[in-house]
Write a protein that holds these residues in place. Sequence first.
Motif, short mmCIF file in Angstrom:
data_model
loop_
_atom_site.label_atom_id
_atom_site.label_comp_id
_atom_site.label_asym_id
_atom_site.label_seq_id
_atom_site.Cartn_x
_atom_site.Cartn_y
_atom_site.Cartn_z
N GLU A 1 0.82 -1.21 0.00
CA GLU A 1 0.00 0.00 0.00
C GLU A 1 0.85 1.27 0.00
OE1 GLU A 1 -2.95 0.09 3.12
OE2 GLU A 1 -3.63 2.10 2.57
N ILE A 2 0.40 2.27 -0.74
CA ILE A 2 1.11 3.56 -0.76
C ILE A 2 0.56 4.47 0.34
CG2 ILE A 2 1.67 5.65 -2.09
CD1 ILE A 2 1.34 4.15 -4.63
N PHE A 3 1.46 5.05 1.11
CA PHE A 3 1.09 6.04 2.12
C PHE A 3 1.80 7.34 1.76
CE2 PHE A 3 0.83 1.91 4.13
CZ PHE A 3 -0.39 1.97 4.81
N GLU A 4 1.18 8.47 2.08
CA GLU A 4 1.89 9.72 1.80
C GLU A 4 1.61 10.80 2.80
OE1 GLU A 4 -0.51 10.64 -2.12
OE2 GLU A 4 0.93 12.28 -1.81
N LEU A 5 2.63 11.63 2.99
CA LEU A 5 2.49 12.80 3.85
C LEU A 5 3.35 13.88 3.21
CD1 LEU A 5 1.44 13.99 6.60
CD2 LEU A 5 3.69 13.38 7.52
N ASP A 6 2.74 15.04 2.99
CA ASP A 6 3.43 16.15 2.31
C ASP A 6 4.04 15.64 1.00
OD1 ASP A 6 2.66 17.66 4.47
OD2 ASP A 6 4.50 17.21 5.58
N ASP A 7 5.35 15.76 0.85
CA ASP A 7 5.92 15.34 -0.44
C ASP A 7 6.64 14.00 -0.36
OD1 ASP A 7 7.69 16.46 1.23
OD2 ASP A 7 8.39 18.03 -0.12
N ILE A 8 6.30 13.19 0.65
CA ILE A 8 6.92 11.87 0.75
C ILE A 8 5.90 10.76 0.51
CG2 ILE A 8 8.19 10.27 2.24
CD1 ILE A 8 9.33 12.59 3.72
N LYS A 9 6.21 9.88 -0.44
CA LYS A 9 5.34 8.74 -0.73
C LYS A 9 6.12 7.46 -0.45
CE LYS A 9 2.31 10.06 -4.58
NZ LYS A 9 2.01 9.71 -5.97
N ILE A 10 5.51 6.58 0.37
CA ILE A 10 6.18 5.33 0.71
C ILE A 10 5.23 4.15 0.49
CG2 ILE A 10 7.20 3.96 2.60
CD1 ILE A 10 8.03 6.62 3.91
N ILE A 11 5.73 3.10 -0.11
CA ILE A 11 4.95 1.87 -0.23
C ILE A 11 5.44 0.91 0.85
CG2 ILE A 11 4.19 -0.01 -1.73
CD1 ILE A 11 5.06 1.60 -4.14
N ASP A 12 4.54 0.52 1.75
CA ASP A 12 4.88 -0.51 2.74
C ASP A 12 4.51 -1.86 2.12
OD1 ASP A 12 5.85 -1.61 5.06
OD2 ASP A 12 4.03 -1.27 6.25
N THR A 13 5.29 -2.88 2.43
CA THR A 13 5.06 -4.19 1.81
C THR A 13 5.19 -5.30 2.84
OG1 THR A 13 7.43 -4.56 1.31
CG2 THR A 13 6.15 -3.36 -0.35
#
Length: 278
Positions: A196-208
């Motif tokens: 799933e992709i999570f984001e806050l401000d200008d950071i996008k992270i996919i947790d797996t």
Amino acid sequence: MLKKGQVIKVISGFFDVKTKDNLVYRLRGSGSLRTKKLLPIVGDYVLFKEDLILCEIEKRNSYLIRPKVANVDQVVIVMSLSQPSFSYILLDKFLAIIQYQELDVIIVFTKMDLGDNKPYFDYLSQGFKCFLINNLLKNENFIDLKNELKNKLNVFTGQSGVGKTSLLNNLLNLNEKTNDISLALGRGKHTTRVVEIFELDDIKIIDTPGFGKFDLELTKSQLSTSFFDFKIWSKKCKFISCLHFKEEDCEVKRQYQNGSLLKTRYENYIKMLMEAKK
Ligand SMILES: Nc1nc2c(ncn2[C@@H]2O[C@H](COP(=O)(O)OP(=O)(O)OP(=O)(O)O)[C@@H](O)[C@H]2O)c(=O)[nH]1
Ligand SMILES: [Mg+2]
Ligand SMILES: [Zn+2]
């Protein structure tokens, strides 16, 4: 009118797609995508209609097989220094597949409160971007790491229990589920189940979800070009296609022998070379 968005999660036949205006739509795949056997994955940019049917997948800029994600700019390998114990060969395998695909890579060493920091300094000296983290200190300074993640789609990868979700929670102020590792088995409990992709401000992270063992399906010559830190030396090898093994006049081997090249790194390369396909 077609709308465009990015797949942030896939759950049992539905695709959660986020548009530029930050709205999330739950879509179903169109029949024609299914007959063409085109399966949208997390990270894909897709087009859909008012009827909430996903009808087209845009061309991917990158595609990672494990974890299966599209359009990522950077892979963050999360390795714990202890619990589960640190493995040099596992890290070298992760690095090889990522560098084979020419994606940027960062290594985060977690649980610095529990384990020896040596691996961090080893990979730092090989020229990798490395971070040393204690996820339990919520007020820890994560600023340098955050700067490396900005304006990119990042994907976390690593074994179960190393602290991927804990790190995600710290970086993006979330409260996603984490779980103690099984001390008896020395490994995690596969707590995260979806990509799933999570984001806050200008950071996008996919947790797996974490995974352990896997096969490196690279040929010997593909493997030899997937060790970017060897490149400064391999230019000086006598043969252009040098595998840095039995060839004469090999600069990589010379650097290993004089101690400039991390010992485990070269030795693991040889182990992987022996297992690789022709
Ligand atoms: N001591 C210590 N514990 C940590 C650290 N980071 C994570 N943990 C603990 O390690 C356990 C596993 O963390 P998770 O974040 O669930 O690990 P994960 O990599 O997401 O695991 P999966 O979802 O199964 O792939 C939890 O109990 C965390 O509190 C750390 O830096 N130090
Ligand atoms: Mg997790
Ligand atoms: Zn060589």
